[in-house]
Design a protein around this motif. Structure first.
Motif, mmCIF file in Angstrom:
data_model
loop_
_atom_site.group_PDB
_atom_site.id
_atom_site.type_symbol
_atom_site.label_atom_id
_atom_site.label_comp_id
_atom_site.label_asym_id
_atom_site.label_seq_id
_atom_site.Cartn_x
_atom_site.Cartn_y
_atom_site.Cartn_z
ATOM 1 N N HIS A 78 -6.045 -6.835 5.613
ATOM 2 C CA HIS A 78 -4.710 -6.205 5.354
ATOM 3 C C HIS A 78 -3.616 -6.848 6.316
ATOM 4 O O HIS A 78 -3.890 -6.818 7.429
ATOM 5 C CB HIS A 78 -4.793 -4.683 5.482
ATOM 6 N N ALA A 126 0.928 -1.160 0.005
ATOM 7 C CA ALA A 126 0.141 -0.031 -0.079
ATOM 8 C C ALA A 126 0.819 1.173 0.015
ATOM 9 O O ALA A 126 2.157 1.238 0.385
ATOM 10 C CB ALA A 126 -0.888 -0.003 1.389
ATOM 11 N N THR A 175 2.434 -2.815 3.774
ATOM 12 C CA THR A 175 1.202 -3.189 4.113
ATOM 13 C C THR A 175 0.707 -3.828 2.852
ATOM 14 O O THR A 175 0.634 -3.137 1.794
ATOM 15 C CB THR A 175 0.085 -1.862 4.531
ATOM 16 N N HIS A 228 -11.893 -6.477 3.107
ATOM 17 C CA HIS A 228 -10.666 -6.917 2.965
ATOM 18 C C HIS A 228 -9.829 -7.233 4.150
ATOM 19 O O HIS A 228 -10.048 -6.717 5.235
ATOM 20 C CB HIS A 228 -9.747 -6.282 2.117
ATOM 21 N N VAL A 230 -7.078 -5.938 10.141
ATOM 22 C CA VAL A 230 -5.606 -5.504 10.110
ATOM 23 C C VAL A 230 -4.844 -6.505 10.799
ATOM 24 O O VAL A 230 -4.895 -6.500 11.937
ATOM 25 C CB VAL A 230 -5.252 -4.093 10.303
ATOM 26 N N CYS A 247 -6.435 -2.917 -5.518
ATOM 27 C CA CYS A 247 -6.586 -4.422 -5.409
ATOM 28 C C CYS A 247 -6.673 -5.072 -6.718
ATOM 29 O O CYS A 247 -7.627 -4.713 -7.499
ATOM 30 C CB CYS A 247 -7.920 -4.845 -4.838
ATOM 31 N N ILE A 251 -6.948 2.144 3.729
ATOM 32 C CA ILE A 251 -6.762 1.183 4.817
ATOM 33 C C ILE A 251 -6.547 1.927 6.120
ATOM 34 O O ILE A 251 -5.589 2.745 5.820
ATOM 35 C CB ILE A 251 -5.382 0.459 4.535
ATOM 36 N N CYS A 257 -2.551 -5.887 0.954
ATOM 37 C CA CYS A 257 -3.822 -6.036 0.717
ATOM 38 C C CYS A 257 -4.139 -7.599 0.351
ATOM 39 O O CYS A 257 -3.751 -8.026 -0.913
ATOM 40 C CB CYS A 257 -4.545 -4.943 -0.285
#
Lengths: 137, 137
Positions: A94, A32, A103, A92, A128, A79, A67, A105
């Motif tokens: 993460h 990310a 990070t 999602h 997360v 994505c 996120i 996904c």
DNA sequence: AAGTTTTTGCAACATTATTGCAAAAAACTT
DNA sequence: AAGTTTTTTGCAATAATGTTGCAAAAACTT
């Protein structure tokens, strides 16, 4: 196969240099990106404001999603698989790697259901997970 | 029963007006608070810097914990039951009500395990559930 | 009550984000 | 391909948010 321009056009956006470049950054990156990452990677070729607005537009059009983080920043991720089909991003998982600090996904992992106390009606859940990613073992 | 001063003393902090007041806000509120909420509720009786530092200290001492958000802010929440015993806060489930906009820390809900792709080694997981809370049905 | 330690508040500064508006670029029309 | 319309950009100004050093004040210790 899709060029950046194709993706932009398909989502009803004008094709501009900044958008192509920022989209390219997301396509190249496997993690990310934060606003600051983008500024760094474009060597501030574009105005700060343009980057903000581009990210906002991308989120609105559903190309990227945000996120949640705990450090007062927002991470944005594209994505590949699922989001390409234009579905919802809200469920999602993460993954934050404590080693390489990326990070990631995890598109194809489904968020498990959770049993809530009486009266709470869930509609979406995000997750997360922190740990060590597959490249850092 | 515990006064604010008791809690502060027990956690090895000097007892000051600002700390008592900010702790009181958390005890009174049933949702999570952002820095801005605290500034608003104290009518800026304390310096901005003091609020930052107090929140930081509370996090370090384990009285409150941070909740990740997607809007470039940090939410802080006190956990009545579990956190009082000084355990880890990392596996809490947080609930954001779309009606009243409160963020509630569901102390006693355990984050379910999630099956990750090969190679990913999880150590902690957080979960943020959006929906309608028990007071807003 | 005096000395020591911790905390506060101010000032200055740094970073991050937002808005209005004119100029530039892209898309559209013929 | 030139002209028109629409969208996007960049600048400037402003706002909001977060951090640091340091002297004064408050809290703790004895």
């Amino acid at each position: 196969m899709d060029t950046q321009a194709d993706i932009l056009k398909r989502n009803g956006m004008s094709i501009t240099e900044s958008r192509k470049k920022i989209l390219e950054l997301f396509l190249e990156s496997d993690g990310a990106l934060a606003h600051a990452d983008i500024e760094r990677n474009t060597h501030t070729a574009f105005d700060r404001v343009t980057v903000y607005r581009t990210l906002q537009t991308f989120v609105e059009k559903g190309i990227i999603h945000q996120i949640p983080t705990t450090d007062n920043s927002i991470l944005y991720a594209l994505c590949r698989q699922s989001c390409a089909q234009g579905h919802h991003h809200d469920n999602h998982v993460h993954f934050i790697c404590t080693q390489c600090d990326r990070t990631i996904c995890l598109d194809d992992v489904t968020v498990p259901g959770v049993k809530l106390p009486g009266g709470f009606k869930p509609s979406q859940s995000a997750m997360v997970v922190t740990g060590v990613c597959k490249d850092c073992q």
